[in-house]
Scaffold this motif. Structure first.
Motif, mmCIF file in Angstrom:
data_model
loop_
_atom_site.group_PDB
_atom_site.id
_atom_site.type_symbol
_atom_site.label_atom_id
_atom_site.label_comp_id
_atom_site.label_asym_id
_atom_site.label_seq_id
_atom_site.Cartn_x
_atom_site.Cartn_y
_atom_site.Cartn_z
ATOM 1 N N TRP A 1 -5.373 26.980 -32.724
ATOM 2 C CA TRP A 1 -5.321 27.610 -34.045
ATOM 3 C C TRP A 1 -5.395 29.129 -33.937
ATOM 4 N N ARG A 2 -6.264 29.618 -33.074
ATOM 5 C CA ARG A 2 -6.414 31.068 -32.913
ATOM 6 C C ARG A 2 -5.066 31.707 -32.558
ATOM 7 N N GLU A 3 -4.344 31.102 -31.628
ATOM 8 C CA GLU A 3 -3.068 31.670 -31.190
ATOM 9 C C GLU A 3 -1.972 31.462 -32.234
ATOM 10 N N ILE A 4 -1.945 30.313 -32.890
ATOM 11 C CA ILE A 4 -0.963 30.062 -33.962
ATOM 12 C C ILE A 4 -1.162 31.069 -35.086
ATOM 13 N N HIS A 5 -2.407 31.249 -35.487
ATOM 14 C CA HIS A 5 -2.739 32.183 -36.569
ATOM 15 C C HIS A 5 -2.398 33.624 -36.170
ATOM 16 N N ARG A 6 -2.710 33.993 -34.947
ATOM 17 C CA ARG A 6 -2.417 35.349 -34.458
ATOM 18 C C ARG A 6 -0.925 35.644 -34.541
ATOM 19 N N ARG A 7 -0.118 34.621 -34.303
ATOM 20 C CA ARG A 7 1.333 34.792 -34.336
ATOM 21 C C ARG A 7 1.904 34.662 -35.747
ATOM 22 N N GLY A 8 1.070 34.329 -36.724
ATOM 23 C CA GLY A 8 1.516 34.232 -38.111
ATOM 24 C C GLY A 8 2.424 33.042 -38.392
ATOM 25 N N ALA A 9 2.329 32.009 -37.591
ATOM 26 C CA ALA A 9 3.211 30.839 -37.747
ATOM 27 C C ALA A 9 2.696 29.903 -38.826
ATOM 28 N N LEU A 10 3.611 29.428 -39.668
ATOM 29 C CA LEU A 10 3.271 28.429 -40.679
ATOM 30 C C LEU A 10 3.959 27.093 -40.413
ATOM 31 N N GLN A 11 4.951 27.094 -39.551
ATOM 32 C CA GLN A 11 5.653 25.864 -39.204
ATOM 33 C C GLN A 11 5.573 25.719 -37.684
ATOM 34 N N VAL A 12 4.890 24.666 -37.246
ATOM 35 C CA VAL A 12 4.571 24.519 -35.834
ATOM 36 C C VAL A 12 4.987 23.140 -35.329
ATOM 37 N N VAL A 13 5.635 23.127 -34.166
ATOM 38 C CA VAL A 13 5.952 21.876 -33.472
ATOM 39 C C VAL A 13 5.148 21.861 -32.183
ATOM 40 N N LEU A 14 4.246 20.881 -32.054
ATOM 41 C CA LEU A 14 3.520 20.700 -30.805
ATOM 42 C C LEU A 14 4.345 19.789 -29.910
ATOM 43 N N GLU A 15 4.773 20.320 -28.791
ATOM 44 C CA GLU A 15 5.592 19.572 -27.841
ATOM 45 C C GLU A 15 4.660 18.891 -26.844
ATOM 46 N N MET A 16 4.628 17.563 -26.917
ATOM 47 C CA MET A 16 3.634 16.772 -26.203
ATOM 48 C C MET A 16 4.190 16.072 -24.963
ATOM 49 N N ASP A 17 5.328 16.503 -24.464
ATOM 50 C CA ASP A 17 6.007 15.833 -23.353
ATOM 51 C C ASP A 17 5.130 15.615 -22.119
ATOM 52 N N GLU A 18 4.213 16.523 -21.839
ATOM 53 C CA GLU A 18 3.401 16.448 -20.623
ATOM 54 C C GLU A 18 2.105 15.663 -20.803
ATOM 55 N N ILE A 19 1.828 15.204 -22.022
ATOM 56 C CA ILE A 19 0.592 14.483 -22.300
ATOM 57 C C ILE A 19 0.846 12.991 -22.097
ATOM 58 N N THR A 20 0.149 12.385 -21.138
ATOM 59 C CA THR A 20 0.377 10.975 -20.829
ATOM 60 C C THR A 20 -0.663 10.048 -21.439
ATOM 61 N N PHE A 21 -1.795 10.590 -21.851
ATOM 62 C CA PHE A 21 -2.879 9.773 -22.395
ATOM 63 C C PHE A 21 -3.536 10.503 -23.551
ATOM 64 N N PHE A 22 -3.777 9.790 -24.659
ATOM 65 C CA PHE A 22 -4.467 10.358 -25.814
ATOM 66 C C PHE A 22 -5.843 9.736 -25.929
ATOM 67 N N SER A 23 -6.857 10.494 -25.642
ATOM 68 C CA SER A 23 -8.227 10.032 -25.872
ATOM 69 C C SER A 23 -8.557 10.240 -27.345
ATOM 70 N N SER A 24 -9.652 9.648 -27.783
ATOM 71 C CA SER A 24 -10.083 9.862 -29.173
ATOM 72 C C SER A 24 -10.414 11.335 -29.391
ATOM 73 N N ALA A 25 -10.920 12.010 -28.361
ATOM 74 C CA ALA A 25 -11.232 13.434 -28.489
ATOM 75 C C ALA A 25 -9.964 14.246 -28.721
ATOM 76 N N LEU A 26 -8.900 13.936 -28.000
ATOM 77 C CA LEU A 26 -7.642 14.662 -28.183
ATOM 78 C C LEU A 26 -7.068 14.388 -29.568
ATOM 79 N N MET A 27 -7.134 13.143 -30.021
ATOM 80 C CA MET A 27 -6.638 12.833 -31.367
ATOM 81 C C MET A 27 -7.421 13.606 -32.423
ATOM 82 N N SER A 28 -8.712 13.702 -32.240
ATOM 83 C CA SER A 28 -9.554 14.463 -33.169
ATOM 84 C C SER A 28 -9.155 15.935 -33.184
ATOM 85 N N GLU A 29 -8.883 16.493 -32.020
ATOM 86 C CA GLU A 29 -8.470 17.895 -31.941
ATOM 87 C C GLU A 29 -7.121 18.119 -32.625
ATOM 88 N N LEU A 30 -6.199 17.171 -32.479
ATOM 89 C CA LEU A 30 -4.900 17.294 -33.150
ATOM 90 C C LEU A 30 -5.059 17.264 -34.669
#
Length: 120
Positions: A44-73
């Motif tokens: 969020w800090r970096e997205i906000h710093r760049r002034g972006a309102l439309q964001v695509v998170l590219e998740m190609d390198e993520i092979t496993f989603f823990s509950s912690a990662l889902m919470s962060e998303l």
């Protein structure tokens, strides 16, 4: 497309930020074994710093989603939405896609096969 830049977020997590038209593409690079805590704050800090309102998170390198990662998303999604923006996910592998579907988070976080599809 604009200039891409890769930064360290925290605890081994890195992200490559690339302007794509009116969107900001963010490709996440996970650490070899670190946790996901505080990923949302760094993103969020970096997205906000760049002034972006439309964001695509590219998740190609993520092979496993823990509950912690889902919470962060979800936290990132809320921060972007509260700022009046939109967050989309792209490039999910099989397990992460199934995990989001099982938790019904695919009803909150729009999922697309590719970044190009997400920004259309």
């Amino acid at each position: 497309m604009g200039e891409a830049s890769t930064i360290d977020l925290f605890d081994g997590w890195r992200a490559t930020f690339e302007p794509v038209g009116d969107w900001l593409g963010v490709r996440l690079h996970p650490p070899a074994g670190g946790g996901q805590w505080q990923l949302a704050e760094g993103l969020w800090r970096e997205i906000h710093r760049r002034g972006a309102l439309q964001v695509v998170l590219e998740m190609d390198e993520i092979t496993f989603f823990s509950s912690a990662l889902m919470s962060e998303l979800v936290r990132v999604h809320k921060r972007v939405a509260m700022a009046g923006g939109r967050l989309r996910l792209s490039g999910l592998q099989k397990h992460p896609h199934e995990a989001l579907h099982l938790m019904r988070l695919d009803e909150v976080l729009p999922i697309f096969r590719s970044r190009d599809e997400a920004i259309q």
